[in-house]
Enzyme design. Sequence first.
Site, PDB file in Angstrom:
ATOM      1  N   MET A   1       5.214 -33.916 -50.968  1.00  0.00           N
ATOM      2  CA  MET A   1       5.282 -33.358 -52.353  1.00  0.00           C
ATOM      3  C   MET A   1       3.766 -33.065 -52.499  1.00  0.00           C
ATOM      4  SD  MET A   1       6.476 -35.438 -55.611  1.00  0.00           S
ATOM      5  CE  MET A   1       8.293 -35.434 -55.235  1.00  0.00           C
TER       6      MET A   1
ATOM      7  N   ARG B   1      21.012  -3.136 -61.192  1.00  0.00           N
ATOM      8  CA  ARG B   1      20.619  -4.550 -61.910  1.00  0.00           C
ATOM      9  C   ARG B   1      20.659  -4.143 -63.537  1.00  0.00           C
ATOM     10  NH1 ARG B   1      15.086  -7.064 -60.542  1.00  0.00           N
ATOM     11  NH2 ARG B   1      14.244  -5.244 -61.434  1.00  0.00           N
TER      12      ARG B   1
ATOM     13  N   LYS C   1       4.053  -9.929 -66.312  1.00  0.00           N
ATOM     14  CA  LYS C   1       4.857 -10.758 -66.758  1.00  0.00           C
ATOM     15  C   LYS C   1       4.705 -12.158 -65.853  1.00  0.00           C
ATOM     16  CE  LYS C   1       7.734  -8.759 -63.083  1.00  0.00           C
ATOM     17  NZ  LYS C   1       8.704  -7.682 -62.816  1.00  0.00           N
TER      18      LYS C   1
ATOM     19  N   TYR D   1       7.074 -36.315 -42.562  1.00  0.00           N
ATOM     20  CA  TYR D   1       8.568 -36.704 -42.608  1.00  0.00           C
ATOM     21  C   TYR D   1       9.319 -35.937 -41.760  1.00  0.00           C
ATOM     22  CZ  TYR D   1       7.583 -38.509 -47.469  1.00  0.00           C
ATOM     23  OH  TYR D   1       7.346 -39.411 -48.484  1.00  0.00           O
TER      24      TYR D   1
HETATM   25  C1  LIG Z   1       8.147  -6.323 -62.173  1.00  0.00           C
HETATM   26  C2  LIG Z   1       8.186  -4.907 -62.445  1.00  0.00           C
HETATM   27  C3  LIG Z   1       7.176  -4.139 -61.822  1.00  0.00           C
HETATM   28  C4  LIG Z   1       6.213  -4.380 -60.927  1.00  0.00           C
HETATM   29  O1  LIG Z   1       6.621  -4.445 -59.557  1.00  0.00           O
HETATM   30  P1  LIG Z   1       5.663  -4.585 -58.571  1.00  0.00           P
HETATM   31  O2  LIG Z   1       6.378  -4.670 -57.227  1.00  0.00           O
HETATM   32  O3  LIG Z   1       4.943  -6.180 -58.612  1.00  0.00           O
HETATM   33  O4  LIG Z   1       4.459  -3.803 -58.710  1.00  0.00           O
HETATM   34  C5  LIG Z   1       7.341  -2.732 -62.180  1.00  0.00           C
HETATM   35  N1  LIG Z   1       8.577  -2.324 -62.830  1.00  0.00           N
HETATM   36  C6  LIG Z   1       9.449  -3.357 -63.291  1.00  0.00           C
HETATM   37  C7  LIG Z   1      10.610  -2.941 -64.108  1.00  0.00           C
HETATM   38  C8  LIG Z   1       9.359  -4.663 -63.239  1.00  0.00           C
HETATM   39  O5  LIG Z   1      10.275  -5.547 -63.569  1.00  0.00           O
END
Ligand SMILES: *Cc1c(COP(=O)(O)O)cnc(C)c1O
Length: 354
Positions: free
Chosen positions: A299, A129, A34, A251
């Site tokens: 930046m 969640r 992802k 800055y």
């Molecule tokens: C992003 C995600 C993972 C991977 O988690 P890591 O900590 O990057 O290994 C696994 N399961 C779900 C449901 C996730 O959203």
Amino acid sequence: MRPLQATIDTAALRHNLALVRTKAADSKVLSVIKANGYGHGMLRVARALSDSDGFAVLRVEEGVALRQAGFRQLILLLEGLFGEDELPVASAHALAVVVHCEEQLAMLEAARGKYPLDVFLKINTGMNRLGISPDRFRTVYDRLEAVQGVRHVTLMTHFATADGPQGVAEQLACFNALTQGIHRPKSLANSAALLRFPETHEDWVRPGIMLYGASPFEDETAWSLGLKPAMTLSSAIIAEQWINAGARVGYGGSFRAEQPMRIGVVSCGYADGYPRHAPTGTPVAVAGKLTRTLGRVSMDMLCVDLSSIPEAHIGSPVELWGAQVPVDAVAHAAGTVGYELLCRVAARVPMVEC
Ligand SMILES: *Cc1c(COP(=O)(O)O)cnc(C)c1O
């Protein structure tokens, strides 16, 4: 050309997948790609990790892109369908979907078998969640089993504290109690659980961050885990300044020189994804030597201490993070995690493979 670039080491990605295989030898690997492969380029990562048993992504478009690129293995949409319009697309491309709430179940029921799919039923075992609550799990599971067009069902949960002292015991006990006697494949482990809690491995592990060579833990480095960083963010010195004792840098003038010193200006700033909250002292490597940042990150630029690197000059290479400067060390200094820095490298930074 501007010297800043991100270099992706596909051999490191493969090395990290091989480490996953040695740690979870009896599980299938659902590589989590992802967020554009945690910033490394989704298709690039998928090609490097084409040996994975499956891929997990967020959006249906990503799943479709993977299918169009020729990937045949399981592709899971981690938050399932965001609307019923996605159902025909997911089904046509054989994308598996998470079902994390009863509304998503109702969507499948309403389709009456028209769009066959594989489902990962997500249980909320304590992260609070996403997921079906423990008291609703059995009802939802039985309904899901009765839905026409739902093919394979896998049971899953996600850990909130696999990386910390609390571990997974409570959530794991909850999951095991709920799923006892149900003979379905299971998927629980993110990178942290995969590395620390073999009892969570089950049928499918879901590593993300470790594939990219960063650590899921605050108290253990990627290097000590045997991981290799897949991304190097590198640039060069584009200017130098000799400053007097008492002079300030950048800055706000937040850094003040104690003695006369030489500083370098690096072509990389927060618009490139380098964290603006990285304070003076954040590690950085110049010409192969470790030094520190000075003052506020701008930046497009940041400043570094060249006092101990007399051989550095305009054009000297700079590693913002990579093999010499762990992304986790930069993240720690900036009060965040490696995950965020990796997936936030800006689009204007050219990305190349090696
Ligand atoms: C992003 C995600 C993972 C991977 O988690 P890591 O900590 O990057 O290994 C696994 N399961 C779900 C449901 C996730 O959203």
